[in-house]
Scaffold this motif. Structure first.
Motif, PDB file in Angstrom:
ATOM      1  N   PHE A  34       0.821  -1.209   0.000  1.00 10.26           N
ATOM      2  CA  PHE A  34       0.000   0.000   0.000  1.00 10.26           C
ATOM      3  C   PHE A  34       0.857   1.263   0.000  1.00 10.26           C
ATOM      4  N   LEU A  35       1.868   1.308   0.856  1.00  7.11           N
ATOM      5  CA  LEU A  35       2.714   2.498   0.929  1.00  7.11           C
ATOM      6  C   LEU A  35       3.525   2.684  -0.355  1.00  7.11           C
ATOM      7  N   LEU A  36       4.056   1.602  -0.897  1.00  5.02           N
ATOM      8  CA  LEU A  36       4.806   1.711  -2.154  1.00  5.02           C
ATOM      9  C   LEU A  36       3.891   2.152  -3.299  1.00  5.02           C
ATOM     10  N   GLY A  37       2.703   1.561  -3.362  1.00  7.86           N
ATOM     11  CA  GLY A  37       1.775   1.928  -4.431  1.00  7.86           C
ATOM     12  C   GLY A  37       1.324   3.372  -4.334  1.00  7.86           C
ATOM     13  N   SER A  38       1.005   3.826  -3.132  1.00 10.24           N
ATOM     14  CA  SER A  38       0.576   5.218  -2.955  1.00 10.24           C
ATOM     15  C   SER A  38       1.715   6.187  -3.226  1.00 10.24           C
ATOM     16  N   LEU A  56       0.187  -3.053  -6.874  1.00  9.67           N
ATOM     17  CA  LEU A  56      -0.528  -2.733  -8.107  1.00  9.67           C
ATOM     18  C   LEU A  56      -1.960  -2.292  -7.806  1.00  9.67           C
ATOM     19  N   ALA A  57      -2.623  -2.982  -6.881  1.00  3.55           N
ATOM     20  CA  ALA A  57      -3.996  -2.618  -6.522  1.00  3.55           C
ATOM     21  C   ALA A  57      -4.049  -1.218  -5.920  1.00  3.55           C
ATOM     22  N   ALA A  58      -3.128  -0.902  -5.005  1.00  2.00           N
ATOM     23  CA  ALA A  58      -3.115   0.414  -4.371  1.00  2.00           C
ATOM     24  C   ALA A  58      -2.742   1.505  -5.367  1.00  2.00           C
ATOM     25  N   PHE A  59      -1.773   1.226  -6.224  1.00  2.00           N
ATOM     26  CA  PHE A  59      -1.316   2.205  -7.206  1.00  2.00           C
ATOM     27  C   PHE A  59      -2.440   2.607  -8.153  1.00  2.00           C
ATOM     28  N   LEU A  60      -3.132   1.620  -8.718  1.00  2.00           N
ATOM     29  CA  LEU A  60      -4.162   1.912  -9.714  1.00  2.00           C
ATOM     30  C   LEU A  60      -5.336   2.676  -9.107  1.00  2.00           C
ATOM     31  N   ALA A  61      -5.659   2.407  -7.838  1.00  2.00           N
ATOM     32  CA  ALA A  61      -6.752   3.134  -7.192  1.00  2.00           C
ATOM     33  C   ALA A  61      -6.365   4.569  -6.901  1.00  2.00           C
ATOM     34  N   CYS A  62      -5.131   4.783  -6.457  1.00  5.38           N
ATOM     35  CA  CYS A  62      -4.708   6.116  -6.027  1.00  5.38           C
ATOM     36  C   CYS A  62      -4.324   7.014  -7.194  1.00  5.38           C
ATOM     37  N   VAL A  63      -3.734   6.457  -8.254  1.00  5.62           N
ATOM     38  CA  VAL A  63      -3.245   7.295  -9.348  1.00  5.62           C
ATOM     39  C   VAL A  63      -4.402   7.960 -10.083  1.00  5.62           C
ATOM     40  N   ILE A  64      -5.498   7.261 -10.266  1.00  4.81           N
ATOM     41  CA  ILE A  64      -6.645   7.846 -10.960  1.00  4.81           C
ATOM     42  C   ILE A  64      -7.248   8.972 -10.138  1.00  4.81           C
ATOM     43  N   VAL A 117      -1.512  21.347  -5.298  1.00  5.06           N
ATOM     44  CA  VAL A 117      -1.340  20.285  -4.293  1.00  5.06           C
ATOM     45  C   VAL A 117      -2.399  20.363  -3.193  1.00  5.06           C
ATOM     46  N   PRO A 118      -2.630  21.546  -2.577  1.00  2.00           N
ATOM     47  CA  PRO A 118      -3.692  21.587  -1.550  1.00  2.00           C
ATOM     48  C   PRO A 118      -5.073  21.237  -2.099  1.00  2.00           C
ATOM     49  N   ALA A 119      -5.392  21.718  -3.300  1.00  2.00           N
ATOM     50  CA  ALA A 119      -6.711  21.431  -3.869  1.00  2.00           C
ATOM     51  C   ALA A 119      -6.871  19.958  -4.220  1.00  2.00           C
ATOM     52  N   SER A 120      -5.771  19.268  -4.501  1.00  2.00           N
ATOM     53  CA  SER A 120      -5.835  17.850  -4.876  1.00  2.00           C
ATOM     54  C   SER A 120      -5.770  16.918  -3.677  1.00  2.00           C
ATOM     55  N   THR A 121      -5.398  17.424  -2.518  1.00  2.00           N
ATOM     56  CA  THR A 121      -5.209  16.569  -1.342  1.00  2.00           C
ATOM     57  C   THR A 121      -6.444  15.749  -0.987  1.00  2.00           C
ATOM     58  N   PRO A 122      -7.662  16.317  -0.990  1.00  2.00           N
ATOM     59  CA  PRO A 122      -8.834  15.471  -0.674  1.00  2.00           C
ATOM     60  C   PRO A 122      -8.994  14.304  -1.639  1.00  2.00           C
ATOM     61  N   PHE A 123      -8.717  14.527  -2.930  1.00  2.00           N
ATOM     62  CA  PHE A 123      -8.820  13.450  -3.911  1.00  2.00           C
ATOM     63  C   PHE A 123      -7.764  12.377  -3.648  1.00  2.00           C
ATOM     64  N   ILE A 124      -6.554  12.811  -3.288  1.00  2.00           N
ATOM     65  CA  ILE A 124      -5.476  11.859  -3.015  1.00  2.00           C
ATOM     66  C   ILE A 124      -5.844  10.949  -1.846  1.00  2.00           C
ATOM     67  N   LEU A 125      -6.364  11.549  -0.786  1.00  2.00           N
ATOM     68  CA  LEU A 125      -6.694  10.764   0.400  1.00  2.00           C
ATOM     69  C   LEU A 125      -7.866   9.824   0.143  1.00  2.00           C
ATOM     70  N   VAL A 126      -8.811  10.258  -0.657  1.00  2.00           N
ATOM     71  CA  VAL A 126      -9.907   9.352  -1.034  1.00  2.00           C
ATOM     72  C   VAL A 126      -9.355   8.174  -1.839  1.00  2.00           C
ATOM     73  N   GLY A 127      -8.451   8.463  -2.771  1.00  2.00           N
ATOM     74  CA  GLY A 127      -7.828   7.391  -3.543  1.00  2.00           C
ATOM     75  C   GLY A 127      -7.040   6.429  -2.665  1.00  2.00           C
ATOM     76  N   MET A 128      -6.375   6.965  -1.642  1.00  2.00           N
ATOM     77  CA  MET A 128      -5.626   6.107  -0.725  1.00  2.00           C
ATOM     78  C   MET A 128      -6.567   5.217   0.076  1.00  2.00           C
ATOM     79  N   ARG A 129      -7.716   5.757   0.465  1.00  2.00           N
ATOM     80  CA  ARG A 129      -8.680   4.942   1.213  1.00  2.00           C
ATOM     81  C   ARG A 129      -9.230   3.816   0.336  1.00  2.00           C
TER      82      ARG A 129
END
Length: 268
Positions: A85-89, A145-153, A186-198
């Motif tokens: 998860f950490l590597l993918g994110s 791979l699972a974490a990467f694909l969810a977070c990158v989008i 970066v600040p405006a994208s942070t909520p999207f990043i954290l949702v992708g990480m979840r």
């Protein structure tokens, strides 16, 4: 003066409920929901369904813990999930930023990301096992791979949906691209990043269990597979409950980080 202040007082908006009271109310609802779920489980187990009762699951968990088995399985599964998860994110966030900010990067990366996003990581597991063996590397790779694909989008979507007015206003004020990226994008994208990480965290747990079912010597998924062979439902339920609890705790930690990092965002 008194005549002027009276209407002003009537126009004052009513104060919002305090956040603390809202959190307490939600905690009470959570407790009620959990208690109701356990009660339903108990009723089903006592009325013909082939479920172990909650107390049987607890006793089984205690027995596995005293034998040292449960600690080994928890550490093995947590280590795999956290590594992947950490590597993918960590890789998904810069790739998502590059895709959203640079058209060239978007054109190069997007076809491959969309291609692999339509393929479940578990579908690649047989190939990964053949190429990388049955050690820890293939398990961590499919989780990665699972974490990467969810977070990158999600990260990419966060960058491309940044309000253009904010970017143009920063440019008018003389900000360079680097400053705009750091202070606006970066600040405006942070909520999207954290949702992708979840989302990636949930995918990581789902992928881990399947990976451990195929090739592992320890882990919660591995223990559940062995219990299936002996029709040991209590052990299967122990694994299910622990995976749910661990996933929930990790998700709450990400939600706490989201609250701290996006305090500027208006919430309901």
């Amino acid at each position: 003066m008194a005549v002027l202040t009276a209407p002003a007082a009537t126009l004052t908006a009513p104060p919002r409920p305090r956040r603390r009271s809202t959190r307490r109310f939600l905690l009470v609802l959570n407790a009620i929901s959990v208690a109701a779920g356990i009660a339903i489980w108990w009723v089903l187990a006592l009325n013909g369904f082939q479920f172990p009762t909650p107390d049987e699951v607890v006793m089984k968990a205690i027995a596995l813990w005293n034998a040292g088995i449960l600690q080994e399985d928890i550490l093995a599964s947590l280590g795999r999930v956290l590594s992947g998860f950490l590597l993918g994110s960590a890789l998904a966030i810069p790739v998502g930023f590059l895709m959203g900010w640079y058209t060239v990067a978007r054109g190069l990366f997007e076809p491959w990301i969309q291609f692999f996003r339509t393929i479940p990581p578990l579908a690649l597991l047989p190939l990964v096992l053949v190429l990388l063996g049955i050690g820890e590397v293939p398990k961590v790779f499919v989780i990665f791979l699972a974490a990467f694909l969810a977070c990158v989008i999600s990260t990419y979507q966060g960058v491309v949906t940044v309000d253009k007015t904010l970017i143009n206003a920063a440019r008018v004020l003389g900000a360079k691209d680097g400053t705009i990226f750091v202070r606006v994008v970066v600040p405006a994208s942070t909520p999207f990043i954290l949702v992708g990480m979840r989302v990636g965290l949930g995918s990581s747990w789902a992928t881990l269990v399947a990976a451990e079912l195929l090739a592992a010597q320890a882990g919660l998924g591995y223990r559940m597979q062995n219990a299936q062979l002996y029709y040991d439902l209590a052990t299967i339920f122990v694994g299910i409950v622990l995976i749910g609890i661990l996933g929930l705790v990790m998700d709450r930690l990400l939600l706490l980080a989201e609250t701290k990092l996006t305090g500027w965002q208006e919430r309901r």
